[in-house]
Design a protein around this motif. Sequence first.
Motif, PDB file in Angstrom:
ATOM      1  N   GLU A 142     -14.267  -1.835   8.697  1.00 50.12           N
ATOM      2  CA  GLU A 142     -14.881  -2.546   7.569  1.00 50.12           C
ATOM      3  C   GLU A 142     -15.162  -1.603   6.411  1.00 50.12           C
ATOM      4  OE1 GLU A 142     -17.181  -6.463   9.275  1.00 50.12           O
ATOM      5  OE2 GLU A 142     -18.332  -4.624   9.015  1.00 50.12           O
ATOM      6  N   ALA A 144     -13.539   0.871   5.550  1.00 44.80           N
ATOM      7  CA  ALA A 144     -12.267   1.194   4.898  1.00 44.80           C
ATOM      8  C   ALA A 144     -11.661  -0.020   4.212  1.00 44.80           C
ATOM      9  CB  ALA A 144     -11.294   1.760   5.927  1.00 44.80           C
ATOM     10  N   GLY A 145     -12.416  -1.129   4.162  1.00 48.68           N
ATOM     11  CA  GLY A 145     -11.935  -2.334   3.508  1.00 48.68           C
ATOM     12  C   GLY A 145     -10.998  -3.158   4.348  1.00 48.68           C
ATOM     13  N   ARG A 146     -11.048  -2.986   5.672  1.00 54.86           N
ATOM     14  CA  ARG A 146     -10.146  -3.700   6.578  1.00 54.86           C
ATOM     15  C   ARG A 146     -10.951  -4.686   7.425  1.00 54.86           C
ATOM     16  NH1 ARG A 146      -6.852   1.098   9.415  1.00 54.86           N
ATOM     17  NH2 ARG A 146      -5.221  -0.470   9.673  1.00 54.86           N
ATOM     18  N   THR A 147     -10.349  -5.817   7.739  1.00 58.20           N
ATOM     19  CA  THR A 147     -11.011  -6.820   8.565  1.00 58.20           C
ATOM     20  C   THR A 147     -10.843  -6.460  10.039  1.00 58.20           C
ATOM     21  OG1 THR A 147     -10.573  -8.556   6.940  1.00 58.20           O
ATOM     22  CG2 THR A 147     -11.106  -9.262   9.181  1.00 58.20           C
TER      23      THR A 147
END
Length: 267
Positions: A142, A144-147
């Motif tokens: 999260e 790192a901007g990832r789901t």
Amino acid sequence: MTFDDPDGHDDERTTALDAWHATGINGRPERWDDPGVDWAAYDAVVVRSVWDYVDRRAEFLSWARRVESVTRLLNPAAVLDANTDKTYLRDLGVPIVPTHWSARELPLWDDYVVKPAISAGARDTIRTADRDRAQAHAAALEAAGRTPMVQPYLDMVESEGETSLLYFNRRFSHAVRRTPMLAPGMTAADGVRAQSRTPAPDQVELAEKVLAAIPQALLYARIDLVRLHDGSPAVIEVELTEPYLYLRAEPEAAARLAAALRELISR
């Protein structure tokens, strides 16, 4: 015709191209990111082993839309857009492996699998019985901007295996039993082993419900299923972008793929 990655899956690429040539379809491999390729010169472009899209998804999807503006793209750009982010699983409307989409308030499971929604080949995926470690990995994704996708590890895959059903132009071709990549003692480097399997009626029914919900043309589709603890089948993944098709697991599979391609480009 063209494949997009001449460095990936040599055996399957050769098997497919040989079958295409046997039916009079001329094809050759190309890299999707090669600026020198004239995509409009092809009657169709077949996307296959685009393993680097994970780090370049926006670029890859932009390429897909450009190609689709000048020739036939299989599978279509809209399919690639939806399928390269596994959050599509939330909207399938069929049973899927239980999935928690956040680093917060993780369910109490005995064993966790944590992975990003945009990934390939078990990249950045961990399996752990430590809830704190699972939460930390999900939180790092999260940050790192990832789901994150947090799922229970289903030990039934070690005895039952995953069942992958392969469809070409929406017709069932063959199925394989795939060994679990995250079983004890195995790593992603060990790869996935597969053997031919006859799918059960409930697995076929579930796979075809998934296909029925996709309106676009599909040259290929691989529906990966696993059985839950109650024995019911659930979708673990719908592979419409870069799946290995296990063409050598079934003697007629490559010929079926070639026939499906000819049908689609003849429309």
